[in-house]
Design a protein around this motif. Structure first.
Motif, PDB file in Angstrom:
ATOM      1  N   ALA A 221       0.862  -1.267  -0.076  1.00 24.97           N
ATOM      2  CA  ALA A 221      -0.091  -0.072  -0.070  1.00 24.97           C
ATOM      3  C   ALA A 221       0.919   1.307   0.009  1.00 24.97           C
ATOM      4  N   LYS A 222       1.863   1.064   0.523  1.00 21.34           N
ATOM      5  CA  LYS A 222       3.105   2.273   0.776  1.00 21.34           C
ATOM      6  C   LYS A 222       3.634   2.389  -0.672  1.00 21.34           C
ATOM      7  N   ARG A 223       4.045   1.232  -1.371  1.00 21.81           N
ATOM      8  CA  ARG A 223       4.850   1.260  -2.449  1.00 21.81           C
ATOM      9  C   ARG A 223       3.877   1.910  -3.886  1.00 21.81           C
ATOM     10  N   PHE A 224       2.711   1.536  -3.651  1.00 30.22           N
ATOM     11  CA  PHE A 224       1.824   1.776  -4.795  1.00 30.22           C
ATOM     12  C   PHE A 224       0.789   2.670  -4.355  1.00 30.22           C
ATOM     13  N   ARG A 225       1.377   3.933  -3.992  1.00 30.55           N
ATOM     14  CA  ARG A 225       0.642   5.164  -3.584  1.00 30.55           C
ATOM     15  C   ARG A 225       0.076   5.835  -4.804  1.00 30.55           C
ATOM     16  N   VAL A 226      -0.773   6.701  -4.662  1.00 23.87           N
ATOM     17  CA  VAL A 226      -1.388   7.743  -5.717  1.00 23.87           C
ATOM     18  C   VAL A 226      -0.239   8.408  -6.184  1.00 23.87           C
ATOM     19  N   GLY A 227       0.085   8.686  -7.555  1.00 22.20           N
ATOM     20  CA  GLY A 227       1.161   9.534  -8.141  1.00 22.20           C
ATOM     21  C   GLY A 227       2.479   8.516  -8.328  1.00 22.20           C
TER      22      GLY A 227
ATOM     23  N   ASN B 277      -0.675  -9.245 -13.492  1.00 22.31           N
ATOM     24  CA  ASN B 277       0.394 -10.063 -13.372  1.00 22.31           C
ATOM     25  C   ASN B 277       1.420  -9.866 -12.729  1.00 22.31           C
ATOM     26  N   HIS B 278       1.982  -8.327 -13.004  1.00 21.54           N
ATOM     27  CA  HIS B 278       3.225  -7.990 -12.352  1.00 21.54           C
ATOM     28  C   HIS B 278       3.203  -6.502 -12.194  1.00 21.54           C
ATOM     29  N   LEU B 279       3.670  -5.806 -10.961  1.00 24.33           N
ATOM     30  CA  LEU B 279       3.471  -4.549 -10.794  1.00 24.33           C
ATOM     31  C   LEU B 279       4.620  -4.007 -10.146  1.00 24.33           C
ATOM     32  N   GLY B 280       5.413  -3.080 -10.700  1.00 23.11           N
ATOM     33  CA  GLY B 280       6.561  -2.735 -10.143  1.00 23.11           C
ATOM     34  C   GLY B 280       6.647  -1.094 -10.149  1.00 23.11           C
ATOM     35  N   PRO B 281       7.223  -0.287  -8.950  1.00 22.07           N
ATOM     36  CA  PRO B 281       7.381   0.952  -9.267  1.00 22.07           C
ATOM     37  C   PRO B 281       8.414   1.516 -10.072  1.00 22.07           C
ATOM     38  N   LEU B 282       8.461   2.431 -10.656  1.00 18.69           N
ATOM     39  CA  LEU B 282       9.720   3.029 -11.383  1.00 18.69           C
ATOM     40  C   LEU B 282      10.259   4.144 -10.518  1.00 18.69           C
ATOM     41  N   ASP B 283      11.446   4.342 -10.864  1.00 27.20           N
ATOM     42  CA  ASP B 283      12.060   5.371 -10.205  1.00 27.20           C
ATOM     43  C   ASP B 283      11.715   6.743 -10.609  1.00 27.20           C
ATOM     44  N   PRO B 284      11.218   7.548  -9.722  1.00 30.51           N
ATOM     45  CA  PRO B 284      10.502   9.002 -10.150  1.00 30.51           C
ATOM     46  C   PRO B 284      11.462   9.790 -10.983  1.00 30.51           C
ATOM     47  N   ASN B 285      12.828   9.641 -10.590  1.00 33.10           N
ATOM     48  CA  ASN B 285      13.895  10.622 -11.334  1.00 33.10           C
ATOM     49  C   ASN B 285      14.092  10.026 -12.823  1.00 33.10           C
ATOM     50  N   THR B 286      13.497   9.052 -13.160  1.00 31.96           N
ATOM     51  CA  THR B 286      13.804   8.601 -14.547  1.00 31.96           C
ATOM     52  C   THR B 286      12.660   8.764 -15.482  1.00 31.96           C
ATOM     53  N   VAL B 287      11.295   9.252 -14.881  1.00 28.29           N
ATOM     54  CA  VAL B 287      10.199   9.392 -15.708  1.00 28.29           C
ATOM     55  C   VAL B 287       9.875  10.947 -15.836  1.00 28.29           C
ATOM     56  N   ASP B 288       9.149  11.279 -16.826  1.00 26.83           N
ATOM     57  CA  ASP B 288       8.706  12.697 -16.846  1.00 26.83           C
ATOM     58  C   ASP B 288       7.043  12.610 -16.552  1.00 26.83           C
ATOM     59  N   MET B 289       6.712  12.962 -15.313  1.00 29.32           N
ATOM     60  CA  MET B 289       5.310  12.662 -14.580  1.00 29.32           C
ATOM     61  C   MET B 289       4.289  13.306 -15.878  1.00 29.32           C
ATOM     62  N   SER B 290       4.580  14.203 -16.438  1.00 35.39           N
ATOM     63  CA  SER B 290       3.551  14.936 -17.216  1.00 35.39           C
ATOM     64  C   SER B 290       3.148  14.061 -18.410  1.00 35.39           C
TER      65      SER B 290
ATOM     66  N   VAL C   7       4.496   6.078 -10.464  1.00 33.68           N
ATOM     67  CA  VAL C   7       4.675   5.559 -11.951  1.00 33.68           C
ATOM     68  C   VAL C   7       5.006   4.117 -11.794  1.00 33.68           C
ATOM     69  N   VAL C   8       4.471   3.289 -12.333  1.00 39.42           N
ATOM     70  CA  VAL C   8       4.632   1.667 -12.373  1.00 39.42           C
ATOM     71  C   VAL C   8       4.773   1.195 -13.861  1.00 39.42           C
ATOM     72  N   GLN C   9       5.431   0.006 -13.563  1.00 41.13           N
ATOM     73  CA  GLN C   9       5.392  -0.830 -14.959  1.00 41.13           C
ATOM     74  C   GLN C   9       4.235  -2.101 -14.671  1.00 41.13           C
ATOM     75  N   LEU C  10       3.279  -1.708 -15.321  1.00 44.23           N
ATOM     76  CA  LEU C  10       2.099  -2.605 -15.309  1.00 44.23           C
ATOM     77  C   LEU C  10       2.037  -3.845 -16.565  1.00 44.23           C
ATOM     78  N   ASP C  11       2.005  -5.111 -16.034  1.00 41.76           N
ATOM     79  CA  ASP C  11       2.008  -6.195 -16.776  1.00 41.76           C
ATOM     80  C   ASP C  11       0.723  -6.857 -16.450  1.00 41.76           C
ATOM     81  N   GLY C  12      -0.175  -7.246 -17.527  1.00 41.80           N
ATOM     82  CA  GLY C  12      -1.365  -7.987 -17.153  1.00 41.80           C
ATOM     83  C   GLY C  12      -2.214  -8.089 -18.383  1.00 41.80           C
ATOM     84  N   LYS C  13      -3.476  -8.596 -18.291  1.00 43.88           N
ATOM     85  CA  LYS C  13      -4.489  -8.791 -19.247  1.00 43.88           C
ATOM     86  C   LYS C  13      -5.699  -8.153 -19.095  1.00 43.88           C
ATOM     87  N   ARG C  14      -5.886  -7.419 -20.214  1.00 44.61           N
ATOM     88  CA  ARG C  14      -7.303  -6.554 -20.248  1.00 44.61           C
ATOM     89  C   ARG C  14      -8.315  -7.477 -20.451  1.00 44.61           C
ATOM     90  N   ASP C  15      -9.333  -7.160 -19.431  1.00 43.86           N
ATOM     91  CA  ASP C  15     -10.550  -7.940 -19.291  1.00 43.86           C
ATOM     92  C   ASP C  15     -11.778  -7.004 -19.178  1.00 43.86           C
TER      93      ASP C  15
END
Length: 310
Positions: free
Chosen positions: A57-63, A84-97, A65-73
């Motif tokens: 819950a602390k890792r996946f807070r609002v705001g 299937n998999h969810l992993g947070p990305l380093d905020p310093n490496t992404v453009d939030m906008s 940015v994550v790598q999301l892998d799964g199946k659209r249903d």
């Protein structure tokens, strides 16, 4: 980079997205899970992260940015992602906008348009009140969403919704000369300005205490009163009573939150174009996620109707 909108039902998804909503909940089986909503520039999709811990819950807070892998249903007629998999990305490496939905018109362009629009409010009292309140809530107006969900629920959505309505108001007033164009435009500019106080946040939009207790209609009427007092404009004048009526009646029906039903031609038109612009946005948003030849998900704000994409 793939977007949420690029995937069809049944396809495997792999993309980067921002978490727009994150609620830590307890399932009926006694296990905890995260109810999430993912967003990128193309749209949103919900998903559940099962067997979640407090650390999750602390890792996946609002705001985040994550790598999301799964199946659209599809669940109950609405799209979702089976994670299937969810992993947070380093905020310093992404453009939030790049992940946050914004108005399709640049803020600076909207600001310039409103300056021109104010010139069409030829009644001195209305013009002064509108300019005063737009100056007072300038930044909030151009960054706020128009709603928590349903229509124009994105950064800058309030200004874009209002601007779209003003464009409709201008054309309708030109078509029907019996309409007081200045009154219609002034009322349109102000009708949802109370949402700058009613709602908070630009990503995970929530109702404020004032929003829950008063609502944006009551809030903007109070702001008009305070503006008139500050500007030493007679609140008992017919002009000011009519302007207040425009915002107080714009939801149309008492059960929809208006303390009065429209009793001016311009007030009825304001209500109609508000419904029209909101409806077009909600339907368009649903159709953007729909394959050609299929029906959209059911839209809560449209009486749970589904719409066909031809």
């Amino acid at each position: 980079m793939p977007k949420i909108i690029d995937y069809k039902n049944g396809e495997q998804m792999s993309l980067e997205a921002i978490i727009k909503k994150s609620d830590y909940r307890l399932a009926k089986n006694g296990k905890n899970f995260l109810s999430l909503v993912f967003e990128d520039k193309s749209g949103q999709i919900p998903g559940k992260f099962w067997d979640a811990s407090e650390d999750d819950a602390k890792r996946f807070r609002v705001g985040t940015v994550v790598q999301l892998d799964g199946k659209r249903d599809v669940y109950q007629g609405k799209p979702q992602v089976i994670i299937n998999h969810l992993g947070p990305l380093d905020p310093n490496t992404v453009d939030m906008s790049q992940f946050i939905q914004t108005a399709p018109i640049k803020r600076a362009d909207m600001e310039n348009e409103f300056e021109d629009i104010f010139l069409e409010i030829t009644n001195g009292a209305w013009n002064r009140v509108v300019r005063y309140l737009f100056k007072k809530y300038h930044n909030q107006f151009f960054t706020s969403a128009a709603a928590k969900v349903n229509h124009h629920d994105f950064q800058g959505g309030l200004a874009f919704h209002t601007l779209s309505m003003v464009h409709l108001a201008e054309k309708i007033a030109d078509q029907y000369p019996q309409i007081d164009k200045a009154l219609l435009i002034a009322g349109t500019c102000l009708h949802d300005l109370g949402k700058t106080i009613e709602l908070s946040g630009t990503l995970d939009v929530e109702y404020t205490f004032e929003g829950n207790m008063l609502g944006h209609i009551t809030i903007i009427d109070e702001e008009i009163v305070k503006a008139a007092q500050e500007l030493k404009i007679d609140l008992d004048s017919q002009d000011m009573v009519m302007l207040r009526h425009m915002v107080l009646s714009h939801h149309g029906l008492l059960e929809y939150g208006s303390p009065e039903r429209p009793k001016l031609l311009e007030a009825e038109v304001l209500h109609d174009i508000d419904v029209l612009d909101a409806s077009i946005n909600m339907i368009s948003k649903a159709l953007d996620k729909t394959e050609e030849g299929k029906f959209s998900e059911r839209i809560f704000g449209m009486d749970n109707r589904a719409f066909y994409k031809h």
